[in-house]
Design an enzyme around this catalytic site. Structure first.
Site, PDB file in Angstrom:
ATOM      1  N   HIS A   1     -15.467   8.105   2.455  1.00 16.73           N
ATOM      2  CA  HIS A   1     -15.689   7.744   3.855  1.00 16.73           C
ATOM      3  C   HIS A   1     -17.083   8.079   4.364  1.00 16.73           C
ATOM      4  CE1 HIS A   1     -11.900   6.005   5.171  1.00 16.73           C
ATOM      5  NE2 HIS A   1     -11.360   6.751   4.208  1.00 16.73           N
TER       6      HIS A   1
ATOM      7  N   ASP B   1     -15.857   2.864   5.456  1.00 14.63           N
ATOM      8  CA  ASP B   1     -14.870   3.236   6.467  1.00 14.63           C
ATOM      9  C   ASP B   1     -13.554   2.504   6.214  1.00 14.63           C
ATOM     10  OD1 ASP B   1     -15.124   0.623   7.523  1.00 14.63           O
ATOM     11  OD2 ASP B   1     -16.600   1.268   8.985  1.00 14.63           O
TER      12      ASP B   1
ATOM     13  N   GLY C   1       0.645  -1.074  -8.294  1.00 13.55           N
ATOM     14  CA  GLY C   1       1.904  -0.673  -8.903  1.00 13.55           C
ATOM     15  C   GLY C   1       2.579  -1.827  -9.622  1.00 13.55           C
TER      16      GLY C   1
ATOM     17  N   SER D   1      -6.947   0.538 -11.238  1.00 16.39           N
ATOM     18  CA  SER D   1      -6.008   1.204 -12.129  1.00 16.39           C
ATOM     19  C   SER D   1      -4.638   0.557 -11.974  1.00 16.39           C
ATOM     20  CB  SER D   1      -5.928   2.689 -11.764  1.00 16.39           C
ATOM     21  OG  SER D   1      -5.026   3.357 -12.608  1.00 16.39           O
ATOM     22  N   ASN D   2      -3.997   0.267 -13.091  1.00 15.89           N
ATOM     23  CA  ASN D   2      -2.676  -0.346 -13.077  1.00 15.89           C
ATOM     24  C   ASN D   2      -1.635   0.720 -13.387  1.00 15.89           C
ATOM     25  OD1 ASN D   2      -0.365  -1.816 -13.378  1.00 15.89           O
ATOM     26  ND2 ASN D   2      -1.144  -3.170 -14.963  1.00 15.89           N
TER      27      ASN D   2
END
Length: 162
Positions: free
Chosen positions: A132, A136, A104, A79-80
């Site tokens: 998780h 990990d 970002g 995602s930008n």
């Protein structure tokens, strides 16, 4: 680490399913809200083929004509948030995917070089979330470092693609 990032849990959560395909999702604003279509089998495509498929999907999304197949089967999502001025976020997993990364906006910031001189550098912050139960912290950090290397040295990505 890539094998784990492409995995998912079976519907009942009892089995880890390893997927061979890299189906990379991307967040896309639409009139109906946020959509997350994905480019299938990225590992089998050239950079040009990935760009063509992205263009096709974006056009279909803007026209409100994304088929269900484009919206399912993702391995992970990118995602930008920089396009709306964001720098950091806590990306939310789109289950059953096991990882999501949000990058970002590009910022020009001061940093110290090896001789303690202040120099301008370009910086993009990445935020990652992972399931998780499957991935990990070391695995997602390794994946993030590989992603960083591709951004800093795009020729290395070209060598790893079809």
């Amino acid at each position: 680490y890539q094998r784990r990032v492409r995995a998912r849990l079976s519907p009942d959560g009892s089995e880890l399913i390893h997927r061979g395909a890299h189906n990379i999702g991307f967040a896309m604003a639409s009139d109906e809200g946020l959509l997350v279509p994905n480019v299938k089998n990225v590992e089998q495509r050239s950079v040009f083929e990935v760009a063509q498929e992205l263009s096709r999907i974006i056009e279909a999304g803007r026209a409100g004509k994304l088929p269900p197949a484009d919206l399912s089967g993702g391995s992970l999502t990118l995602s930008n948030i920089g396009t709306v001025g964001g720098t950091y976020t806590s990306p939310v997993l789109l289950l059953p995917e096991v990882a999501i990364g949000a990058f970002g906006k590009l910022q020009r910031v001061p940093r110290f070089d090896a001789d303690d001189n202040v120099v301008p550098v370009n910086l993009i912050n990445m935020s990652w979330s992972a399931d998780h139960r499957i991935v990990d912290g070391v695995t997602i950090a390794s994946y993030s470092n590989a992603f960083k290397r591709y951004l800093e040295q795009p020729e290395s990505m070209l060598l790893d693609l079809k």
